[in-house]
Design a protein around this motif. Structure first.
Motif, PDB file in Angstrom:
ATOM      1  N   LYS A   1       0.868  -1.179   0.000  1.00 37.96           N
ATOM      2  CA  LYS A   1       0.000   0.000   0.000  1.00 37.96           C
ATOM      3  C   LYS A   1       0.897   1.219   0.000  1.00 37.96           C
ATOM      4  O   LYS A   1       1.875   1.270   0.741  1.00 37.96           O
ATOM      5  N   ASP A   2       0.570   2.187  -0.843  1.00 38.31           N
ATOM      6  CA  ASP A   2       1.374   3.413  -0.842  1.00 38.31           C
ATOM      7  C   ASP A   2       0.558   4.579  -0.297  1.00 38.31           C
ATOM      8  O   ASP A   2      -0.655   4.480  -0.132  1.00 38.31           O
ATOM      9  N   TYR A   3       1.261   5.644   0.019  1.00 44.84           N
ATOM     10  CA  TYR A   3       0.656   6.834   0.648  1.00 44.84           C
ATOM     11  C   TYR A   3       0.949   8.014  -0.261  1.00 44.84           C
ATOM     12  O   TYR A   3       2.085   8.456  -0.354  1.00 44.84           O
ATOM     13  N   LYS A   4      -0.096   8.467  -0.982  1.00 47.22           N
ATOM     14  CA  LYS A   4       0.141   9.404  -2.083  1.00 47.22           C
ATOM     15  C   LYS A   4       0.169  10.869  -1.662  1.00 47.22           C
ATOM     16  O   LYS A   4       0.833  11.674  -2.300  1.00 47.22           O
ATOM     17  N   ARG A   5      -0.582  11.221  -0.601  1.00 44.84           N
ATOM     18  CA  ARG A   5      -0.690  12.645  -0.272  1.00 44.84           C
ATOM     19  C   ARG A   5       0.531  13.130   0.494  1.00 44.84           C
ATOM     20  O   ARG A   5       1.156  12.373   1.220  1.00 44.84           O
TER      21      ARG A   5
ATOM     22  N   THR B   1       1.361  13.317  -4.394  1.00 43.08           N
ATOM     23  CA  THR B   1       2.793  13.252  -4.716  1.00 43.08           C
ATOM     24  C   THR B   1       3.021  11.981  -5.519  1.00 43.08           C
ATOM     25  O   THR B   1       2.085  11.224  -5.775  1.00 43.08           O
ATOM     26  N   GLY B   2       4.286  11.702  -5.829  1.00 44.12           N
ATOM     27  CA  GLY B   2       4.613  10.410  -6.428  1.00 44.12           C
ATOM     28  C   GLY B   2       4.435   9.267  -5.440  1.00 44.12           C
ATOM     29  O   GLY B   2       4.354   8.114  -5.829  1.00 44.12           O
ATOM     30  N   GLY B   3       4.356   9.571  -4.152  1.00 43.77           N
ATOM     31  CA  GLY B   3       4.258   8.532  -3.117  1.00 43.77           C
ATOM     32  C   GLY B   3       5.208   8.845  -1.985  1.00 43.77           C
ATOM     33  O   GLY B   3       6.383   9.095  -2.212  1.00 43.77           O
TER      34      GLY B   3
ATOM     35  N   ILE C   1       2.880  -6.015 -14.469  1.00 43.41           N
ATOM     36  CA  ILE C   1       1.594  -5.309 -14.511  1.00 43.41           C
ATOM     37  C   ILE C   1       1.297  -4.840 -13.095  1.00 43.41           C
ATOM     38  O   ILE C   1       1.392  -5.628 -12.148  1.00 43.41           O
ATOM     39  N   PHE C   2       0.936  -3.587 -12.977  1.00 39.23           N
ATOM     40  CA  PHE C   2       0.628  -2.959 -11.689  1.00 39.23           C
ATOM     41  C   PHE C   2      -0.878  -2.747 -11.667  1.00 39.23           C
ATOM     42  O   PHE C   2      -1.423  -2.032 -12.513  1.00 39.23           O
ATOM     43  N   PHE C   3      -1.554  -3.401 -10.742  1.00 39.00           N
ATOM     44  CA  PHE C   3      -3.000  -3.239 -10.575  1.00 39.00           C
ATOM     45  C   PHE C   3      -3.236  -2.305  -9.395  1.00 39.00           C
ATOM     46  O   PHE C   3      -2.964  -2.681  -8.248  1.00 39.00           O
TER      47      PHE C   3
ATOM     48  N   TYR D   1      -4.445   0.813 -14.135  1.00 37.08           N
ATOM     49  CA  TYR D   1      -3.326  -0.058 -14.478  1.00 37.08           C
ATOM     50  C   TYR D   1      -2.083   0.792 -14.663  1.00 37.08           C
ATOM     51  O   TYR D   1      -2.166   1.910 -15.200  1.00 37.08           O
ATOM     52  N   ASN D   2      -0.944   0.252 -14.265  1.00 39.19           N
ATOM     53  CA  ASN D   2       0.322   0.810 -14.728  1.00 39.19           C
ATOM     54  C   ASN D   2       1.111  -0.339 -15.339  1.00 39.19           C
ATOM     55  O   ASN D   2       0.863  -1.504 -15.014  1.00 39.19           O
ATOM     56  N   VAL D   3       2.048  -0.003 -16.195  1.00 40.54           N
ATOM     57  CA  VAL D   3       2.723  -1.054 -16.972  1.00 40.54           C
ATOM     58  C   VAL D   3       4.163  -1.270 -16.500  1.00 40.54           C
ATOM     59  O   VAL D   3       5.036  -1.668 -17.260  1.00 40.54           O
ATOM     60  N   ARG D   4       4.359  -1.030 -15.230  1.00 34.77           N
ATOM     61  CA  ARG D   4       5.681  -1.028 -14.593  1.00 34.77           C
ATOM     62  C   ARG D   4       5.458  -1.285 -13.119  1.00 34.77           C
ATOM     63  O   ARG D   4       4.326  -1.376 -12.661  1.00 34.77           O
ATOM     64  N   MET D   5       6.528  -1.374 -12.375  1.00 35.14           N
ATOM     65  CA  MET D   5       6.390  -1.472 -10.923  1.00 35.14           C
ATOM     66  C   MET D   5       6.055  -0.101 -10.341  1.00 35.14           C
ATOM     67  O   MET D   5       6.234   0.918 -10.997  1.00 35.14           O
ATOM     68  N   GLY D   6       5.553  -0.075  -9.104  1.00 36.31           N
ATOM     69  CA  GLY D   6       5.195   1.182  -8.448  1.00 36.31           C
ATOM     70  C   GLY D   6       6.383   1.789  -7.730  1.00 36.31           C
ATOM     71  O   GLY D   6       7.327   1.086  -7.368  1.00 36.31           O
ATOM     72  N   ASP D   7       6.314   3.064  -7.499  1.00 36.68           N
ATOM     73  CA  ASP D   7       7.335   3.763  -6.735  1.00 36.68           C
ATOM     74  C   ASP D   7       6.605   4.634  -5.725  1.00 36.68           C
ATOM     75  O   ASP D   7       5.876   5.519  -6.150  1.00 36.68           O
ATOM     76  N   PRO D   8       6.663   4.367  -4.453  1.00 41.17           N
ATOM     77  CA  PRO D   8       7.672   3.619  -3.698  1.00 41.17           C
ATOM     78  C   PRO D   8       7.324   2.168  -3.354  1.00 41.17           C
ATOM     79  O   PRO D   8       8.027   1.568  -2.534  1.00 41.17           O
ATOM     80  N   GLU D   9       6.314   1.567  -3.981  1.00 41.85           N
ATOM     81  CA  GLU D   9       5.999   0.180  -3.613  1.00 41.85           C
ATOM     82  C   GLU D   9       7.182  -0.764  -3.856  1.00 41.85           C
ATOM     83  O   GLU D   9       7.421  -1.700  -3.071  1.00 41.85           O
ATOM     84  N   THR D  10       7.924  -0.538  -4.953  1.00 36.17           N
ATOM     85  CA  THR D  10       9.043  -1.433  -5.279  1.00 36.17           C
ATOM     86  C   THR D  10      10.064  -1.499  -4.143  1.00 36.17           C
ATOM     87  O   THR D  10      10.698  -2.537  -3.922  1.00 36.17           O
TER      88      THR D  10
HETATM   89  N1  GLY Z   1       3.020   4.593  -6.286  1.00 36.54           N
HETATM   90  C1  GLY Z   1       2.174   4.729  -7.401  1.00 36.54           C
HETATM   91  C2  GLY Z   1       2.851   4.656  -8.697  1.00 36.54           C
HETATM   92  O1  GLY Z   1       3.969   4.220  -8.825  1.00 36.54           O
HETATM   93  O2  GLY Z   1       2.226   5.007  -9.692  1.00 36.54           O
END
Ligand code: GLY
Ligand code: AMP
Length: 431
Positions: free
Chosen positions: A216-220, A230-232, A273-275, A289-298
């Motif tokens: 789980k990421d925290y965007k705000r 933010t980006g996370g 695949i990022f759901f 959807y995103n077509v890559r890993m998440g940041d900062p989830e990775t």
């Molecule tokens: N953390 C969300 C993203 O990478 O798009």
């Protein structure tokens, strides 16, 4: 294998950390990398969007596999470009341009989900020609309203106005070019109430896939999920509500239909695949959807992948994951982002960073917006350091990251002190 990793953020630092641990990895190059990725491989100053420069690196360094970290080169067709030159070598971890449309166009993603019966919010898409219909559609919805720029808008293209009046104004502004070409079409969708999580799959394009740890990421920017997006600002894994029952629904209703839908559509998709999911009263639905890993989830997911990621990525890129397992470390992981003062609005760069602890088996600090000036480490972006830790529980992992943050200093440094608190409250309620 000689591996080239494209990108320069905290995500790429975490990928580089993991890739460099594989016995299959001979040389790792990162283009362009950042002030921290040199610890895991060799940085090469080249833009992932400069296909000529990337082609030179592939030839000169005899690259066997390219891992594409961020979406821009995928959307620009980097995989198609190089596969047309040589279909076998290097291997590419990342989808074709057609596959990348899942992230590049919200309308495309919505159509894909409708076609393959994947649960998502009801929606319609509008253009300047159909703005009056857009106003009429808004009248049929209950507040708040969700308006999304169709195209890529650096994570800023979603606006959620509280009132009908604001929503009408926002629609007019977006279609009037608020996000340039990205908002020439606007998706308006039903607001979903629930808690979000990020699910990642590595797929081989032939029906094989492996799930990575859920995060789980925290965007705000602000504590209590307030203020600008933010980006996370941090991430935690595992996610307490993503239990076996929820994940069974996710796989059956979302992951498998997506992987199979891409095949039915004839779309070449080998990579991550990022759901982006939301849990609506126990039912998972797709937000994006995103077509890559998440940041900062990775930065937390890589800590928890116990298997050899290079072996898995190479198998996926070849088109067959076979029976390779993706084992998950039972420990929890958390990351907290230290950001530049003022981010996500205007901020200053070039601040000297001090006190970054060396990795110690519990905490590893992944660099994001940093650069080295000789031996001196400087800030070079909004998100500066992803302070990432293991723990027996998310609470312990967070405590370790916060302890490490106490030693780190740069002018204007800010971080959220409440990462993971919402999940902790849920966990406490369950116990
Ligand atoms: N953390 C969300 C993203 O990478 O798009
Ligand atoms: P996206 O860029 O599509 O991930 O949207 C950014 C954020 O807007 C998401 O992380 C959600 O918090 C929120 N959001 C997007 N779509 C919806 C929706 N249909 N209902 C509620 N919140 C949403």
């Amino acid at each position: 294998m000689n591996i080239l990793l494209l990108g320069s953020g905290g995500r790429e630092a975490a990928l580089a950390w993991k890739i460099s641990q594989s016995p299959l990895c001979e040389q790792l190059y990162i283009a362009p990398g950042n002030g921290g990725t040199g610890a895991f491989g060799t940085n090469i100053a080249a833009s992932p969007l400069d296909f000529d420069a990337i082609g030179k690196i592939i030839a000169e360094k005899n690259i066997d596999m390219v891992v594409v970290g961020n979406e821009d080169p995928l959307v620009a067709g980097i995989v198609d470009h190089f596969r047309a030159i040589d279909a076998e070598k290097p291997l590419w971890v990342g989808p074709s341009q057609a596959g990348a449309m899942l992230e590049a166009s919200k309308d495309h993603a919505k159509r894909f989900m409708a076609r393959h019966g994947i649960p998502t919010a009801a929606y319609r898409t509008f253009t300047p020609e159909t703005i009056e219909e857009g106003y009429a559609f808004l009248e049929t919805l209950n507040p708040p309203y969700v308006l999304k720029a169709d195209g890529l808008a650096a994570g800023k293209g979603v606006i959620i106005p509280e009132t009908l009046e604001e929503a009408r104004k926002t629609l007019a502004e977006m279609l009037g070019g608020k996000f340039g070409k990205a908002s020439a079409s606007v998706v308006i969708e039903q607001f979903l109430k629930g808690i979000e999580c990020s699910v990642f799959a590595l797929t081989d394009g032939h029906g094989g896939y492996r799930l990575l740890p859920v995060a789980k990421d925290y965007k705000r920017i602000g504590e209590g999920d307030t203020g600008l997006n933010t980006g996370g600002m941090g991430a935690v894994s595992p996610v307490v509500f993503a239990d076996a029952e929820f994940m069974k629904k996710v796989e059956e209703r979302i992951v498998r239909p997506t992987v199979e839908g891409l095949i039915k559509d004839g779309t070449d998709y080998r990579g991550f695949i990022f759901f982006g999911l939301i849990n609506v009263d126990g039912e998972p639905m797709v937000i994006e959807y995103n077509v890559r890993m998440g940041d900062p989830e990775t930065e937390v997911v890589m800590l928890r992948v116990a298997s050899d990621l290079v072996e898995l990525m190479a198998a996926a890129a070849r088109g067959s994951l076979g029976t390779l397992p993706l084992d998950i470390d039972p420990r929890a992981a958390a990351t907290v982002m230290a950001v530049s003062g003022g981010y996500p609005e205007a901020y200053e760069k070039g601040k000297k960073i001090e006190g970054v602890p060396a990795p110690d088996g519990t905490t590893v600090v992944f660099h994001a917006g940093t650069r080295l000036d000789g031996p001196v480490l400087l800030t070079s972006g909004g998100r500066v350091l992803a302070v990432s830790s293991y723990g027996a529980t998310p609470r312990e992992a967070l405590a370790a990251s916060y302890a490490a943050l106490d030693t780190i200093r740069f002018d204007g440094m800010y971080f959220r002190r409440d990462i993971g608190r919402d999940l902790q409250a849920l966990a406490d309620k369950q116990n």
